[in-house]
Design a protein around this motif. Sequence first.
Motif, PDB file in Angstrom:
ATOM      1  N   GLY A 197       0.806  -1.220   0.000  1.00  0.00           N
ATOM      2  CA  GLY A 197       0.000   0.000   0.000  1.00  0.00           C
ATOM      3  C   GLY A 197       0.837   1.268   0.000  1.00  0.00           C
ATOM      4  O   GLY A 197       0.458   2.267  -0.611  1.00  0.00           O
ATOM      5  N   ASP A 198       1.990   1.252   0.687  1.00  0.00           N
ATOM      6  CA  ASP A 198       2.847   2.439   0.739  1.00  0.00           C
ATOM      7  C   ASP A 198       3.352   2.808  -0.647  1.00  0.00           C
ATOM      8  O   ASP A 198       3.419   3.980  -1.011  1.00  0.00           O
ATOM      9  CB  ASP A 198       4.042   2.211   1.666  1.00  0.00           C
ATOM     10  N   GLU A 199       3.723   1.778  -1.406  1.00  0.00           N
ATOM     11  CA  GLU A 199       4.213   1.995  -2.761  1.00  0.00           C
ATOM     12  C   GLU A 199       3.128   2.645  -3.624  1.00  0.00           C
ATOM     13  O   GLU A 199       3.384   3.587  -4.361  1.00  0.00           O
ATOM     14  CB  GLU A 199       4.598   0.648  -3.356  1.00  0.00           C
ATOM     15  N   ALA A 200       1.919   2.111  -3.538  1.00  0.00           N
ATOM     16  CA  ALA A 200       0.795   2.658  -4.311  1.00  0.00           C
ATOM     17  C   ALA A 200       0.562   4.111  -3.906  1.00  0.00           C
ATOM     18  O   ALA A 200       0.399   4.987  -4.747  1.00  0.00           O
ATOM     19  CB  ALA A 200      -0.467   1.828  -4.089  1.00  0.00           C
ATOM     20  N   ARG A 201       0.582   4.383  -2.589  1.00  0.00           N
ATOM     21  CA  ARG A 201       0.354   5.735  -2.091  1.00  0.00           C
ATOM     22  C   ARG A 201       1.437   6.696  -2.603  1.00  0.00           C
ATOM     23  O   ARG A 201       1.160   7.843  -2.950  1.00  0.00           O
ATOM     24  CB  ARG A 201       0.315   5.739  -0.558  1.00  0.00           C
ATOM     25  N   THR A 202       2.674   6.215  -2.674  1.00  0.00           N
ATOM     26  CA  THR A 202       3.774   7.031  -3.188  1.00  0.00           C
ATOM     27  C   THR A 202       3.485   7.474  -4.615  1.00  0.00           C
ATOM     28  O   THR A 202       3.598   8.659  -4.957  1.00  0.00           O
ATOM     29  CB  THR A 202       5.099   6.227  -3.147  1.00  0.00           C
ATOM     30  N   TRP A 203       3.065   6.527  -5.456  1.00  0.00           N
ATOM     31  CA  TRP A 203       2.780   6.846  -6.859  1.00  0.00           C
ATOM     32  C   TRP A 203       1.551   7.742  -6.994  1.00  0.00           C
ATOM     33  O   TRP A 203       1.554   8.695  -7.762  1.00  0.00           O
ATOM     34  CB  TRP A 203       2.603   5.558  -7.676  1.00  0.00           C
ATOM     35  N   ILE A 204       0.508   7.452  -6.232  1.00  0.00           N
ATOM     36  CA  ILE A 204      -0.720   8.249  -6.304  1.00  0.00           C
ATOM     37  C   ILE A 204      -0.418   9.691  -5.882  1.00  0.00           C
ATOM     38  O   ILE A 204      -0.777  10.642  -6.574  1.00  0.00           O
ATOM     39  CB  ILE A 204      -1.832   7.628  -5.420  1.00  0.00           C
TER      40      ILE A 204
END
Length: 143
Positions: free
Chosen positions: A106-113
């Motif tokens: 989830g952290d990775e996705a949040r970084t990109w978003i």
Amino acid sequence: MLRLGQFVEKCMSSMQTGTQMLKLRGGSKGLVRFYYLDEHKSCIRWRPSRKNERAKISIDSIREVCEGKQSEIFQRYSDGSFDPNCCFSVYYGEHMESLDLVSTNGDEARTWITGLKYLLAGISDEDSLAKRQRTRDQYPSSC
């Protein structure tokens, strides 16, 4: 606690380093690709790809970034398939095509978003648009 500016810089840096994510497509199983933000922060690129030079989405062409499993492609997969916190879609181009991605956490996705939304907000800011245009004029082959 990170200030917003520091957090955004951290996102940019992480995006430029790149991330391995699953790209979902219509009927077939997904493809694992390495996604990264180019050095000028003007395109998302991925590899490997048969498209080579065309394996990119210019930040200018992105219309929207959506968290979770909202796209049509995500709807085709059963509920338990992917953690919604790891999923996001990038809508781009005149025909609102979608790039549907699943990150490993989830952290990775949040970084990109967060990073993409920040870049999009920058585009609507005239000042930064002019700045980016000057940069593009200096580096015409970037995108």
